[in-house]
Write a protein that holds these residues in place. Structure first.
Motif, PDB file in Angstrom:
ATOM      1  N   ASN A  56      -2.400 -18.858   5.242  1.00 40.68           N
ATOM      2  CA  ASN A  56      -3.265 -19.933   4.774  1.00 40.68           C
ATOM      3  C   ASN A  56      -2.644 -21.328   4.851  1.00 40.68           C
ATOM      4  O   ASN A  56      -3.320 -22.314   4.602  1.00 40.68           O
ATOM      5  CB  ASN A  56      -3.806 -19.612   3.390  1.00 40.68           C
ATOM      6  CG  ASN A  56      -4.847 -18.502   3.480  1.00 40.68           C
ATOM      7  OD1 ASN A  56      -5.519 -18.375   4.518  1.00 40.68           O
ATOM      8  ND2 ASN A  56      -4.960 -17.685   2.471  1.00 40.68           N
ATOM      9  N   LYS A 102      -1.717 -24.609   6.573  1.00 36.39           N
ATOM     10  CA  LYS A 102      -2.236 -25.316   7.737  1.00 36.39           C
ATOM     11  C   LYS A 102      -1.078 -25.858   8.579  1.00 36.39           C
ATOM     12  O   LYS A 102      -0.078 -26.315   8.039  1.00 36.39           O
ATOM     13  CB  LYS A 102      -3.116 -26.491   7.296  1.00 36.39           C
ATOM     14  CG  LYS A 102      -4.267 -26.102   6.389  1.00 36.39           C
ATOM     15  CD  LYS A 102      -5.431 -25.529   7.184  1.00 36.39           C
ATOM     16  CE  LYS A 102      -6.713 -25.448   6.381  1.00 36.39           C
ATOM     17  NZ  LYS A 102      -6.739 -24.347   5.426  1.00 36.39           N
ATOM     18  N   THR A 103      -1.241 -25.815   9.890  1.00 39.38           N
ATOM     19  CA  THR A 103      -0.196 -26.344  10.764  1.00 39.38           C
ATOM     20  C   THR A 103      -0.526 -27.761  11.226  1.00 39.38           C
ATOM     21  O   THR A 103       0.217 -28.372  11.963  1.00 39.38           O
ATOM     22  CB  THR A 103       0.006 -25.452  12.007  1.00 39.38           C
ATOM     23  OG1 THR A 103      -1.248 -25.350  12.687  1.00 39.38           O
ATOM     24  CG2 THR A 103       0.475 -24.066  11.621  1.00 39.38           C
ATOM     25  N   TYR A 107      -5.453 -32.801   8.240  1.00 40.87           N
ATOM     26  CA  TYR A 107      -6.858 -33.054   8.554  1.00 40.87           C
ATOM     27  C   TYR A 107      -7.044 -34.340   9.371  1.00 40.87           C
ATOM     28  O   TYR A 107      -7.821 -34.372  10.323  1.00 40.87           O
ATOM     29  CB  TYR A 107      -7.711 -33.090   7.274  1.00 40.87           C
ATOM     30  CG  TYR A 107      -9.165 -33.313   7.597  1.00 40.87           C
ATOM     31  CD1 TYR A 107      -9.901 -32.322   8.242  1.00 40.87           C
ATOM     32  CD2 TYR A 107      -9.782 -34.522   7.308  1.00 40.87           C
ATOM     33  CE1 TYR A 107     -11.222 -32.522   8.586  1.00 40.87           C
ATOM     34  CE2 TYR A 107     -11.112 -34.734   7.641  1.00 40.87           C
ATOM     35  CZ  TYR A 107     -11.828 -33.735   8.272  1.00 40.87           C
ATOM     36  OH  TYR A 107     -13.131 -33.942   8.624  1.00 40.87           O
ATOM     37  N   TYR A 149     -12.290 -26.653   8.382  1.00 46.16           N
ATOM     38  CA  TYR A 149     -10.897 -26.893   7.975  1.00 46.16           C
ATOM     39  C   TYR A 149     -10.641 -26.363   6.569  1.00 46.16           C
ATOM     40  O   TYR A 149      -9.591 -25.781   6.298  1.00 46.16           O
ATOM     41  CB  TYR A 149     -10.575 -28.394   8.032  1.00 46.16           C
ATOM     42  CG  TYR A 149      -9.118 -28.703   7.784  1.00 46.16           C
ATOM     43  CD1 TYR A 149      -8.189 -28.603   8.812  1.00 46.16           C
ATOM     44  CD2 TYR A 149      -8.669 -29.116   6.532  1.00 46.16           C
ATOM     45  CE1 TYR A 149      -6.850 -28.889   8.602  1.00 46.16           C
ATOM     46  CE2 TYR A 149      -7.325 -29.400   6.310  1.00 46.16           C
ATOM     47  CZ  TYR A 149      -6.420 -29.286   7.351  1.00 46.16           C
ATOM     48  OH  TYR A 149      -5.093 -29.562   7.131  1.00 46.16           O
ATOM     49  N   ASP A 153     -10.947 -20.737   4.479  1.00 41.58           N
ATOM     50  CA  ASP A 153      -9.918 -19.806   4.931  1.00 41.58           C
ATOM     51  C   ASP A 153     -10.535 -18.600   5.622  1.00 41.58           C
ATOM     52  O   ASP A 153      -9.848 -17.689   6.024  1.00 41.58           O
ATOM     53  CB  ASP A 153      -9.092 -19.316   3.723  1.00 41.58           C
ATOM     54  CG  ASP A 153      -8.185 -20.412   3.214  1.00 41.58           C
ATOM     55  OD1 ASP A 153      -7.797 -21.277   4.018  1.00 41.58           O
ATOM     56  OD2 ASP A 153      -7.875 -20.410   2.009  1.00 41.58           O
ATOM     57  N   ALA A 212      -6.063 -24.147  13.194  1.00 38.90           N
ATOM     58  CA  ALA A 212      -5.132 -24.966  12.407  1.00 38.90           C
ATOM     59  C   ALA A 212      -4.175 -24.116  11.597  1.00 38.90           C
ATOM     60  O   ALA A 212      -3.384 -24.625  10.817  1.00 38.90           O
ATOM     61  CB  ALA A 212      -5.912 -25.897  11.473  1.00 38.90           C
ATOM     62  N   LYS A 213      -4.270 -22.795  11.780  1.00 40.45           N
ATOM     63  CA  LYS A 213      -3.360 -21.889  11.080  1.00 40.45           C
ATOM     64  C   LYS A 213      -2.297 -21.410  12.050  1.00 40.45           C
ATOM     65  O   LYS A 213      -2.463 -21.503  13.257  1.00 40.45           O
ATOM     66  CB  LYS A 213      -4.138 -20.661  10.610  1.00 40.45           C
ATOM     67  CG  LYS A 213      -5.014 -20.873   9.417  1.00 40.45           C
ATOM     68  CD  LYS A 213      -5.402 -19.489   8.922  1.00 40.45           C
ATOM     69  CE  LYS A 213      -6.807 -19.405   8.410  1.00 40.45           C
ATOM     70  NZ  LYS A 213      -7.196 -18.004   8.188  1.00 40.45           N
TER      71      LYS A 213
END
Ligand SMILES: [Zn+2]
Ligand SMILES: [Zn+2]
Length: 158
Positions: A9, A11-12, A15, A45, A48, A103-104
């Motif tokens: 969970n 985020k890499t 936003y 975004y 999850d 984005a994970k």
């Protein structure tokens, strides 16, 4: 001990950075940046979960009923995001696709064909084997996805 990780969970990407990439993407496709399109990105975004276009549309309607975001806009925006590899989709056969933002951290999926439950995982050995295979065959891997279909624990016990 098996080295299987199942928590992804974090985020890499921030936003703001994602939003910037999205604006560039729209511009490159001669599409206008609209509040409806931004809400689609933002909702993806902040979720999850892996969402069908209908579930995503439902979430947006609940939270932003004033915006009147059409399902067609959701479909088109998802298609555009998928083409540019900003979102990935998981296929559920006749039931369609579920989408998630890239984005994970990279992960693979177990998909229950009874209830649709998705479990995310990464196994070190599988990851390493894939690199070994592509190296051996002189293939330059840019990405991979693995989906394992079957019946989850809960559904097995029904
Ligand atoms: Zn299940
Ligand atoms: Zn996933």
């Amino acid at each position: 001990m098996p080295k299987v990780t199942t928590d992804f969970n974090d985020k890499t990407i921030q936003y703001e950075e994602l939003l910037h990439d999205f604006k560039v993407l729209l511009k490159n496709n001669s599409l206008k940046f609209t509040i409806q399109r931004e809400v689609i990105l933002e909702t993806l975004y902040n979720s999850d979960e892996h969402l069908t276009p209908e579930a995503l549309h439902h979430l947006i309607q609940n939270k932003h009923s004033d915006l009147k975001t059409g399902i067609a806009t959701v479909y088109r925006t998802l298609a555009l995001l998928e083409e540019s590899h900003m979102v990935t989709s998981l296929s559920f056969g006749a039931q369609g696709k579920k989408y998630e933002l890239g984005a994970k951290e990279h992960h693979d999926h177990l998909i229950c064909t009874e209830c649709g439950k998705i479990t995310e995982f990464v196994d070190e050995k599988i990851e390493l084997r894939q690199h070994a295979i592509t190296d051996e065959l002189g293939f330059k891997m840019s990405d991979h996805s693995m989906q394992i279909y079957g019946i989850c624990k809960t559904c097995q016990n029904k």
